[in-house]
Every structure is written in structure tokens, then in C-alpha cells.
Design a protein around this motif. Structure first.
Motif, PDB file in Angstrom:
ATOM      1  N   ASN A 196       0.725  -0.953  -0.081  1.00 43.96           N
ATOM      2  CA  ASN A 196      -0.155   0.058  -0.143  1.00 43.96           C
ATOM      3  C   ASN A 196       0.434   0.854  -0.568  1.00 43.96           C
ATOM      4  O   ASN A 196       0.572   1.857   0.060  1.00 43.96           O
ATOM      5  N   LYS A 197       2.098   1.296  -0.383  1.00 48.27           N
ATOM      6  CA  LYS A 197       3.341   2.787   0.179  1.00 48.27           C
ATOM      7  C   LYS A 197       3.754   2.189  -0.676  1.00 48.27           C
ATOM      8  O   LYS A 197       4.249   0.975  -0.945  1.00 48.27           O
ATOM      9  N   SER A 198       4.678   2.915  -1.218  1.00 47.15           N
ATOM     10  CA  SER A 198       5.819   3.563  -2.405  1.00 47.15           C
ATOM     11  C   SER A 198       7.435   2.750  -0.942  1.00 47.15           C
ATOM     12  O   SER A 198       6.842   2.203   0.470  1.00 47.15           O
ATOM     13  N   VAL A 204       1.488  23.976  -4.727  1.00 52.56           N
ATOM     14  CA  VAL A 204      -0.124  23.036  -4.517  1.00 52.56           C
ATOM     15  C   VAL A 204      -0.038  21.985  -4.911  1.00 52.56           C
ATOM     16  O   VAL A 204       0.849  21.563  -5.424  1.00 52.56           O
ATOM     17  N   TYR A 205      -0.364  20.709  -3.968  1.00 54.62           N
ATOM     18  CA  TYR A 205      -0.924  19.983  -3.756  1.00 54.62           C
ATOM     19  C   TYR A 205      -2.197  19.402  -4.098  1.00 54.62           C
ATOM     20  O   TYR A 205      -2.908  19.263  -3.411  1.00 54.62           O
ATOM     21  N   VAL A 206      -2.486  18.279  -5.202  1.00 50.78           N
ATOM     22  CA  VAL A 206      -3.847  17.348  -4.792  1.00 50.78           C
ATOM     23  C   VAL A 206      -3.605  16.140  -5.134  1.00 50.78           C
ATOM     24  O   VAL A 206      -2.618  16.085  -5.749  1.00 50.78           O
ATOM     25  N   GLY A 207      -4.124  15.134  -4.349  1.00 53.92           N
ATOM     26  CA  GLY A 207      -4.055  13.605  -4.878  1.00 53.92           C
ATOM     27  C   GLY A 207      -3.956  12.870  -2.983  1.00 53.92           C
ATOM     28  O   GLY A 207      -3.134  11.748  -2.946  1.00 53.92           O
ATOM     29  N   CYS A 208      -4.369  13.264  -2.329  1.00 56.49           N
ATOM     30  CA  CYS A 208      -4.784  12.750  -1.069  1.00 56.49           C
ATOM     31  C   CYS A 208      -6.044  12.536  -0.944  1.00 56.49           C
ATOM     32  O   CYS A 208      -6.376  13.712  -0.290  1.00 56.49           O
ATOM     33  N   PRO A 209      -6.635  10.855  -0.503  1.00 61.26           N
ATOM     34  CA  PRO A 209      -5.693  10.321  -0.776  1.00 61.26           C
ATOM     35  C   PRO A 209      -5.740   9.861  -2.483  1.00 61.26           C
ATOM     36  O   PRO A 209      -6.359  11.175  -3.389  1.00 61.26           O
ATOM     37  N   PRO A 227       3.607  13.766  -0.131  1.00 55.63           N
ATOM     38  CA  PRO A 227       4.259  14.649   0.710  1.00 55.63           C
ATOM     39  C   PRO A 227       4.732  14.405   2.099  1.00 55.63           C
ATOM     40  O   PRO A 227       5.164  14.346   2.840  1.00 55.63           O
ATOM     41  N   ALA A 228       3.753  13.932   2.580  1.00 56.33           N
ATOM     42  CA  ALA A 228       3.729  13.584   4.028  1.00 56.33           C
ATOM     43  C   ALA A 228       4.833  11.944   3.798  1.00 56.33           C
ATOM     44  O   ALA A 228       5.267  11.813   4.702  1.00 56.33           O
ATOM     45  N   ALA A 229       3.943  11.097   3.248  1.00 58.70           N
ATOM     46  CA  ALA A 229       5.105   9.592   2.795  1.00 58.70           C
ATOM     47  C   ALA A 229       6.925  10.152   2.988  1.00 58.70           C
ATOM     48  O   ALA A 229       7.973   9.483   3.644  1.00 58.70           O
ATOM     49  N   ALA A 236      -7.453  16.953   4.262  1.00 56.65           N
ATOM     50  CA  ALA A 236      -7.690  17.112   5.670  1.00 56.65           C
ATOM     51  C   ALA A 236      -6.483  16.636   6.278  1.00 56.65           C
ATOM     52  O   ALA A 236      -5.768  16.420   7.039  1.00 56.65           O
ATOM     53  N   LYS A 237      -5.930  15.144   5.493  1.00 54.37           N
ATOM     54  CA  LYS A 237      -5.235  14.561   5.978  1.00 54.37           C
ATOM     55  C   LYS A 237      -3.794  14.758   5.648  1.00 54.37           C
ATOM     56  O   LYS A 237      -3.343  14.916   6.249  1.00 54.37           O
ATOM     57  N   GLN A 238      -3.948  15.133   4.207  1.00 55.20           N
ATOM     58  CA  GLN A 238      -2.312  16.011   3.929  1.00 55.20           C
ATOM     59  C   GLN A 238      -2.317  16.834   5.329  1.00 55.20           C
ATOM     60  O   GLN A 238      -0.894  17.183   5.283  1.00 55.20           O
TER      61      GLN A 238
HETATM   62 FE1  F3S Z   1      -2.058   8.578   0.622  1.00 54.73          FE
HETATM   63 FE2  F3S Z   1      -0.386  10.157   1.633  1.00 54.73          FE
HETATM   64 FE3  F3S Z   1      -2.783  10.790   2.428  1.00 54.73          FE
HETATM   65  S1  F3S Z   1      -0.116   7.824   1.356  1.00 54.73           S
HETATM   66  S2  F3S Z   1      -3.610   9.047   1.798  1.00 54.73           S
HETATM   67  S3  F3S Z   1      -1.462  11.096  -0.024  1.00 54.73           S
HETATM   68  S4  F3S Z   1      -1.244  11.188   3.314  1.00 54.73           S
END
Ligand code: F3S
Length: 424
Positions: free
Chosen positions: A82-84, A305-310, A367-369, A385-387
Motif C-alpha cells: 500500500n505504499k512506496s 499546490v498539492y492535490v491527490g490525498c488520497p 509529501p507526508a510520506a 484534511a489528512k495531508q
Molecule cells: Fe495517501 Fe499520503 Fe494521503 S499515503 S491517504 S496520499 S497522506
């Protein structure tokens, strides 16, 4: 606790050292969570790679894993990454133009793609999907009632609430290799009924409302199973936003949306005919407070700008391509999707549109990962919200400013370099 004869023999080492360690891990897991037995999994599994188990006591050297793989061993259930691969967390695609060292370096990327655990897991049958939204890209999801062992936090409520399959947050090498998991909590029907009723003054309808409402509901739910009332029927994007936000604000492994999710055809069914243990009315003021928590900025000039979480699904990519077509970004824009969808985006012509607009389509991480952003980025616009929550945690010393809002507000920020988002 109860063990079958076969499980006892595995515990004694009859199937080799790694199987024995995995059994020891599962027995300890059962003792920790109070499970009286193991359940044989008939669904799917996923885990962060190259994590071999959830508990360091049960790690084993890679040489032993190599030997096991050479002997022809495979995962017992369909298993996904599920992750790199750790520790690299490298983008699978779009790494060259990400402008961030060392992710944009050829050698780093090559090393991450050649990560040996990944190679071995692939030989054992792992599908290296490398996405937090495995359930959207795997093309193989568990069916109603199947027992699974998943690990990605945002995917857990998707498995339980949306698919009606059953998982706790315990996906690991051990559970996937043996096809067994501790039998407790979400595997047991009784624990899946709603206990908390969350109503809302505002009908939850837009993508951002689902995100903010999910974040707040996560905070409010504690270990309860919430049922959400006064919402529209969420679409796939909104369900993903909800699941992601729920496990950022809190730790929600199961929820119901009466009339939408499969174990709640009605509110009565969600609560199994019982009265809620707790009821909460989410006011507009509470939603606004949650929105404010996700926003931390002192000016309107945006650096990135970052989009794509999830990770973005195909429809989101299509919609974004339409909005960026013929336009030019004034600041760097990262668009994150699932590795397998990157090639779809290429075939559909979206990649070219993004490239022409100066935006960078990437896959498999975030980015967070990756632990941060390109050097010099001090203010980031995003729509998750998660990012927002996790990326700010990557900057303990020099706080990162975050402008949180809708996808359209993020597109506007990418095209103008200004943030004009506001609560509506
Ligand atoms: Fe996925 Fe990263 Fe968001 S792993 S759910 S894009 S914090």
C-alpha cells in the motif's frame, strides 16, 4: 487461547522458522487484544513494505526470507503493497520533475525500485500496487463478509463500511503469509453495529464538507461506531475523502450511512434496533472550527499546490485535466495518483495536458510520506484534511503554512499563485 492442531504444529516450528515466528506474533497479538482464537482469512491483505511484521521482536533477516522464497513459498491470500517501498518513499512516476532532492535523483529512484524486499514479496505473489487507495486500483476487492487483514488507515473503514468485508488494522507479513489474523473487533458481527449517531445541521454534500465532516467525526467518535445522518449519498471521491479524514481526526474502523452502506439499509438496521449510546449534532460552528484547524497561514501568496490525498481516481484525473487544459500554472503543482492509473492518464491524454500546464503528475507516494516538500516551500495549498494534518507534522522546527480548501480553490491557487479560499 484456542489453537487448531495445525496452528500448534506451526508454533512448534513444523513449517519452518519464519512460519513459527509469524505464529508467535499472531498468538501474542491475540493475547494483547483479548482474542480467543485466530480466523482463517478468505479476503485480501495489504501491508506497508518492507515491514515483515508489526512487532520488531518478530523480524527476521532478509537471508531467511530469500531462502523461504527460493523454496517456493507464497502469500496465502491476495496481498497488496500500500505504499512506496520503505525507506525510500520514492514516487513511482513523476520523480524526475518533482524538484526535490534526493527523490529527483536517478540513483535514488533506481535503488528504491530495486528494493530487495519488494522483489522477494513479488515472487511470493504480492501485487505491488503502491497506493493508499488499493481498493480502487487493485481490480480485486474482497466481497461482503470476507475476512481480511489490511493496514492502511484510510483503507480500513473502506473495507468495513463500504465493501462490507471485515478487517482490523493488522495487515502484516505474518497475517498475509499464514492467511490468519486475531479474531476480534471488526471480524465479529456484534461489534459492527452503530453505537453513535452523528447528525449534522448542514446536509453534508460537497467534497470538502465530506472531508471536514469526516475529520471532525473522527475526533468525536473515539472507539464508537458512528452512523451518519443528514448526508447526501456520497460518490466514490467523497467516500475516499471521508475514510481518509476519519482516521486522521480519530481512529474509526467502521461506520454506517443508512441507505448507502451495505450493513445499514436503514438507521434501525445500522443500530441493530437498539438506541444509540451517544448522539451528537454537528453544528455549522463545529464544522467551521474543524476547517480553521486545517488552515494555518498568514498571507495569500502560495509557493506550491498539492492535490491527490488520497491518491486520485480516474474521474478526478479527468475532471482536473478538463480544468487545466490550455492553462499555465504559476507555481509548482503536484498531482498524485496510483501507479497503475498513471499509464491510464497517459493514454487518455491527461498527462500531456498536465505537462503543458506545467503541473507534475506523480504516483505512489505523497509529501507526508516523503517527509516534506521541495526546499523553499513555505506555504502550501491543498484540499485534504489528512495531508494538511500530516505534512505540517514534517516541519516541527520551522512550521509550514497550509491553505486548506476545495479542489477548485487549489486549481485557482496553482494558476494565480494566490490563495482565495474561504469557508462557505
Ligand atoms: Fe495517501 Fe499520503 Fe494521503 S499515503 S491517504 S496520499 S497522506
Amino acid at each position: 487461547m484456542y489453537l487448531t492442531d495445525e496452528e500448534k504444529r506451526m508454533l512448534q516450528g513444523e513449517r519452518g522458522h519464519i512460519a513459527q515466528l509469524c505464529m508467535q506474533f499472531l498468538v501474542e497479538d491475540c493475547e494483547t487484544v483479548g482474542a480467543e482464537r485466530l480466523i482463517d482469512l478468505d479476503g485480501t491483505g495489504d501491508f506497508h513494505t518492507p515491514m515483515t511484521s508489526l512487532v520488531t521482536n518478530y523480524q527476521f533477516p532478509i537471508e531467511e526470507l530469500r531462502e523461504l522464497v527460493d523454496s517456493g513459498a507464497t502469500f496465502k491470500i491476495p496481498t497488496f503493497a500500500n505504499k512506496s517501498p520503505f525507506p525510500y518513499m520514492s514516487p513511482m512516476h513523476g520523480w524526475k520533475n518533482c524538484g526535490m532532492c534526493p527523490f529527483n535523483e536517478e540513483e535514488y529512484h533506481e535503488n528504491s525500485m530495486r528494493e530487495e524486499y519488494m522483489e522477494l514479496y513479488r515472487r511470493m505473489g504480492m501485487l505491488t500496487t503502491h497506493t493508499c487507495t488499493i481498493y480502487l486500483s487493485s481490480t480485486y476487492v474482497p466481497t461482503m463478509g470476507q475476512h481480511c487483514s489490511w493496514n492502511e488507515s484510510s483503507a480500513i473503514p473502506y473495507c468495513n463500511a463500504v465493501l462490507g468485508a471485515r478487517t482490523n488494522i493488522d495487515g502484516s507479513f505474518g497475517t498475509c503469509f499464514l492467511g490468519k489474523a486475531a479474531y476480534y473487533d471488526m471480524h465479529i458481527t456484534e461489534n459492527r453495529y452503530a453505537t453513535l449517531r452523528i447528525d449534522s445541521e448542514r446536509k453534508i454534500a460537497t467534497d470538502m464538507e465530506w472531508d471536514v465532516f469526516g475529520f471532525l467525526s473522527g475526533e468525536l467518535s473515539a472507539m464508537d461506531v458512528p452512523a451518519f445522518v443528514n448526508t447526501v449519498k456520497p460518490n466514490t471521491t467523497q467516500l475516499c475523502k471521508l475514510n481518509t479524514a476519519l482516521n486522521t481526526g480519530g481512529c474509526v474502523r467502521m461506520y454506517h450511512i443508512p441507505g448507502t452502506t451495505p450493513e445499514a439499509r436503514s438507521e434501525e438496521e445500522a443500530f441493530h434496533g437498539r438506541a444509540p449510546k451517544r448522539s451528537i449534532m454537528v453544528t455549522d460552528a463545529m464544522l467551521k472550527e474543524a476547517y480553521d484547524k486545517l488552515n494555518r497561514y498568514t498571507g495569500d501568496a502560495v509557493d506550491m499546490v498539492y492535490v491527490g490525498c488520497p491518491h486520485m481516481n480516474a474521474v478526478e484525473l479527468m475532471q482536473l485535466a478538463r480544468k487545466l487544459e490550455g492553462k499555465k500554472c504559476r507555481v509548482p503543482m503536484w498531482i498524485m495518483t496510483m501507479p497503475w492509473l498513471y499509464n491510464v492518464a497517459k493514454e487518455m491524454g491527461y498527462l500531456k495536458i498536465f505537462e503543458d500546464a506545467g503541473a507534475n503528475l506523480m504516483s505512489g507516494t505523497c509529501p507526508a510520506a516523503m517527509g516534506g516538500l521541495p526546499q523553499g516551500v513555505k506555504r502550501l495549498a491543498l484540499d485534504s484534511a489528512k495531508q494538511s494534518y500530516y505534512i505540517t507534522g514534517c516541519y516541527p522546527d520551522e512550521p509550514l503554512e497550509v491553505c486548506y480548501g476545495t479542489r477548485d480553490e487549489c486549481i485557482d491557487a496553482a494558476l494565480t499563485g494566490r490563495w482565495r479560499g474561504q469557508w462557505r
